[in-house]
Motif scaffolding. Structure first.
Motif, mmCIF file in Angstrom:
data_model
loop_
_atom_site.group_PDB
_atom_site.id
_atom_site.type_symbol
_atom_site.label_atom_id
_atom_site.label_comp_id
_atom_site.label_asym_id
_atom_site.label_seq_id
_atom_site.Cartn_x
_atom_site.Cartn_y
_atom_site.Cartn_z
ATOM 1 N N LEU A 265 -20.836 26.999 -55.360
ATOM 2 C CA LEU A 265 -21.659 28.201 -55.503
ATOM 3 C C LEU A 265 -22.559 28.452 -54.306
ATOM 4 C CD1 LEU A 265 -22.671 27.841 -59.263
ATOM 5 C CD2 LEU A 265 -20.743 29.085 -58.270
ATOM 6 N N ASN A 266 -22.373 27.702 -53.232
ATOM 7 C CA ASN A 266 -23.228 27.886 -52.057
ATOM 8 C C ASN A 266 -22.797 29.069 -51.196
ATOM 9 O OD1 ASN A 266 -24.911 25.678 -52.632
ATOM 10 N ND2 ASN A 266 -23.391 24.261 -51.777
ATOM 11 N N GLY A 267 -21.692 29.717 -51.525
ATOM 12 C CA GLY A 267 -21.239 30.861 -50.740
ATOM 13 C C GLY A 267 -20.021 31.517 -51.361
ATOM 14 N N PHE A 268 -19.769 32.776 -50.964
ATOM 15 C CA PHE A 268 -18.631 33.523 -51.485
ATOM 16 C C PHE A 268 -17.846 34.129 -50.330
ATOM 17 C CE2 PHE A 268 -21.721 33.626 -54.949
ATOM 18 C CZ PHE A 268 -20.932 33.276 -56.034
ATOM 19 N N LYS A 269 -16.630 34.476 -50.610
ATOM 20 C CA LYS A 269 -15.778 35.218 -49.686
ATOM 21 C C LYS A 269 -15.052 36.287 -50.488
ATOM 22 C CE LYS A 269 -11.804 32.112 -50.187
ATOM 23 N NZ LYS A 269 -10.839 31.225 -49.496
ATOM 24 N N VAL A 270 -14.372 37.186 -49.798
ATOM 25 C CA VAL A 270 -13.629 38.270 -50.453
ATOM 26 C C VAL A 270 -12.171 38.174 -50.010
ATOM 27 C CG1 VAL A 270 -13.417 40.752 -50.795
ATOM 28 C CG2 VAL A 270 -15.681 39.735 -50.459
ATOM 29 N N LYS A 271 -11.277 38.141 -50.979
ATOM 30 C CA LYS A 271 -9.840 38.111 -50.683
ATOM 31 C C LYS A 271 -9.257 39.471 -51.044
ATOM 32 C CE LYS A 271 -7.600 34.336 -51.183
ATOM 33 N NZ LYS A 271 -7.134 34.113 -49.797
ATOM 34 N N ALA A 272 -8.485 40.041 -50.111
ATOM 35 C CA ALA A 272 -7.945 41.387 -50.309
ATOM 36 C C ALA A 272 -6.489 41.449 -49.878
ATOM 37 C CB ALA A 272 -8.769 42.412 -49.524
ATOM 38 N N ASN A 273 -5.742 42.361 -50.501
ATOM 39 C CA ASN A 273 -4.354 42.643 -50.127
ATOM 40 C C ASN A 273 -4.314 43.953 -49.340
ATOM 41 O OD1 ASN A 273 -3.260 40.376 -51.479
ATOM 42 N ND2 ASN A 273 -3.312 41.486 -53.418
ATOM 43 N N ILE A 274 -3.547 43.959 -48.245
ATOM 44 C CA ILE A 274 -3.444 45.132 -47.375
ATOM 45 C C ILE A 274 -1.982 45.467 -47.168
ATOM 46 C CG2 ILE A 274 -4.039 46.099 -45.116
ATOM 47 C CD1 ILE A 274 -6.323 44.145 -44.945
ATOM 48 N N ASP A 275 -1.684 46.756 -47.114
ATOM 49 C CA ASP A 275 -0.307 47.196 -46.883
ATOM 50 C C ASP A 275 0.204 46.662 -45.546
ATOM 51 O OD1 ASP A 275 1.802 49.296 -45.836
ATOM 52 O OD2 ASP A 275 1.676 49.575 -47.997
ATOM 53 N N GLU A 276 1.456 46.219 -45.546
ATOM 54 C CA GLU A 276 2.030 45.613 -44.347
ATOM 55 C C GLU A 276 2.066 46.576 -43.153
ATOM 56 O OE1 GLU A 276 6.186 44.667 -44.702
ATOM 57 O OE2 GLU A 276 6.547 46.301 -46.105
ATOM 58 N N HIS A 277 1.914 47.874 -43.395
ATOM 59 C CA HIS A 277 1.905 48.853 -42.309
ATOM 60 C C HIS A 277 0.776 48.575 -41.309
ATOM 61 C CE1 HIS A 277 2.135 52.730 -40.273
ATOM 62 N NE2 HIS A 277 0.842 52.886 -40.497
ATOM 63 N N TYR A 278 -0.297 47.945 -41.791
ATOM 64 C CA TYR A 278 -1.477 47.732 -40.933
ATOM 65 C C TYR A 278 -1.553 46.311 -40.380
ATOM 66 C CZ TYR A 278 -2.968 52.041 -43.232
ATOM 67 O OH TYR A 278 -3.041 53.329 -43.710
ATOM 68 N N ILE A 279 -0.513 45.500 -40.547
ATOM 69 C CA ILE A 279 -0.611 44.085 -40.175
ATOM 70 C C ILE A 279 -0.871 43.894 -38.684
ATOM 71 C CG2 ILE A 279 1.872 43.754 -39.767
ATOM 72 C CD1 ILE A 279 1.517 41.007 -41.198
ATOM 73 N N SER A 280 -0.381 44.823 -37.845
ATOM 74 C CA SER A 280 -0.592 44.696 -36.399
ATOM 75 C C SER A 280 -2.005 45.128 -35.983
ATOM 76 C CB SER A 280 0.444 45.523 -35.633
ATOM 77 O OG SER A 280 0.324 46.902 -35.959
#
Length: 417
Positions: A265-280
């Motif tokens: 509980l000492n910290g948080f992060k955010v995990k997100a999914n992104i369309d492969e079109h923007y991977i570059s």
């Protein structure tokens, strides 16, 4: 007297006919040359959306949904299988490092441990008995050697006397030779006894060393078995929140099975999914923002996972050090604006359904009178969830119909009512 009546050239009827023909010809000429022949359609202002072209700061970004997760998560797996005997806590509670979470019973491991302990005791007894026996044999050998040395000393003295007497012709040769043979025999026995005693001592040392090595290996095995038994107690490796515990008393668990996890509980992060079109276009350090509790907060891309699944890839976003928004909880969903480029000045037009029909190649531009809109070729560039970037065909201040063009077909002009 009759009077001759002259026939009139321009009668009213003829003038009317000619005038009508001229007017008709002029009308047809105007219609063919000057009139608007574009296909038009009357539309209700209330059924369309009009957007105004503006000059503004364009920033390319995409909207993504991110889930709040702990910065570090420790998974609890079963090291040894067994039956859940006791639960010391339940999920959702905060625990400290070293706290016992549950106890597993495994009779097979316990019996195996007892058998190993028994084998160790037997081996230690064997070592002790072997040492006692060897020392007893050594004492016997020493006694035998002492007796041989005593007899040898006596015989040596007798041999020396016999040698002198024989030299003086006092005793016969046979008696002298008998004394000499006895002396040589005892001398040889002493050499053999000393060699045997030395070999027995070496064998005893070697045997005891082998037994000591076996005892050490058995003790190491018992230590491993003892640590295996300690694995029947599942303890917390870190302090945090026991977010998941999948175990009930009496339930059987197999080795390697996951039974829960502890969130730091000492910290948080955010995990997100992104369309492969923007991977570059996505890389570590890219900035993003989201709104929470009436304020705008920033995050940055910390890690990009290149693996693409179902047309999407994952990223981890982290909060600035010491700036985690108060009230953030694990599992929350945040609507994040991920900035793909820095802001720069550009001509902008609001996003709308027209893009699906035109691909950004043309649009209906509203006349200054506001009474109609005409089809015009344009060119659009980058886009974000709010605006399209205008590259050509539109000027700041012009109005464009940005709602859907479905049903307009080949219409080139819209009459606004």
């Amino acid at each position: 007297m009759d009077r001759i009546i002259e026939k009139k050239t321009w009668t009213p009827k003829k003038i009317t006919l000619i005038s009508g023909s001229v007017i008709l010809a002029v009308f047809l000429f105007y219609t063919l040359v000057f009139a608007d022949h574009k296909a038009s359609l009357n539309v209700n202002n209330e059924r369309i959306t009009i957007g105004k072209t503006i000059t503004g700061n364009f920033q390319e970004f995409i909207a993504i949904d991110g889930n709040v997760e702990p910065l570090k998560t420790i998974y609890l797996d079963m090291v040894e299988g067994g039956r859940v005997e006791k639960l010391y806590t339940d999920d959702g509670r905060k625990i400290n490092a070293g706290d016992t979470i549950l106890k597993i019973s495994n009779s097979t491991l316990q019996i195996d441990f007892l058998n190993r302990e028994t084998q160790l005791f037997d081996l230690m007894n064997e070592r002790q008995n072997s040492e006692i026996t060897m020392k007893q044999d050594q004492i016997k050998a020493l006694n035998a050697l002492a007796e041989i040395e005593y007899n040898l000393k006596q015989t040596e003295n007798k041999y020396k006397r016999s040698k002198n007497l024989y030299a003086e012709k006092v005793i016969p040769l046979a008696e002298y030779e008998q004394t000499e043979d006895e002396f040589m025999y005892l001398k040889r026995r002493k050499e053999l006894a000393e060699r045997s005693l030395k070999q027995d001592a070496e064998l005893m040392t070697k045997r005891l060393r082998q037994l000591d090595q076996s005892i050490n290996r058995m003790q190491a095995n018992i230590n491993i078995a003892r640590s295996t038994l300690s694995n029947l107690y599942i303890t917390a490796p870190i302090s945090g929140q026991l977010s998941t515990l999948k175990a009930e008393v009496g339930e059987s668990k197999t080795a390697g099975e996951n039974i829960g996890q502890i969130d730091d509980l000492n910290g948080f992060k955010v995990k997100a999914n992104i369309d492969e079109h923007y991977i570059s276009k996505v890389y570590p350090g890219l900035q993003a923002a989201f709104d929470f509790n009436g304020q705008t907060h920033s995050v940055s891309v910390a890690k990009v996972f290149p693996e693409v699944q179902n047309g999407q890839f994952q990223v981890d976003l982290e909060f600035p050090e010491g700036k985690t928004p108060e009230g953030i909880r694990r599992g929350q969903t945040l609507q994040i604006r991920l900035h793909l480029s820095g802001g720069d000045k550009a001509v902008l037009i609001p996003r709308g359904g027209f893009y699906q029909s035109t691909g950004g190649a043309w649009a209906f531009v509203v006349d200054q009178s506001g009474k109609f809109a005409e089809k015009r070729t344009i060119k659009l560039g980058r886009q974000n969830p709010q605006y399209y970037e205008v590259l050509a065909g539109l000027k700041p201040g012009e109005k464009v119909i940005v709602s859907s063009y479905d049903g307009y077909g080949d219409i080139e002009k819209l009459n606004l009512e």
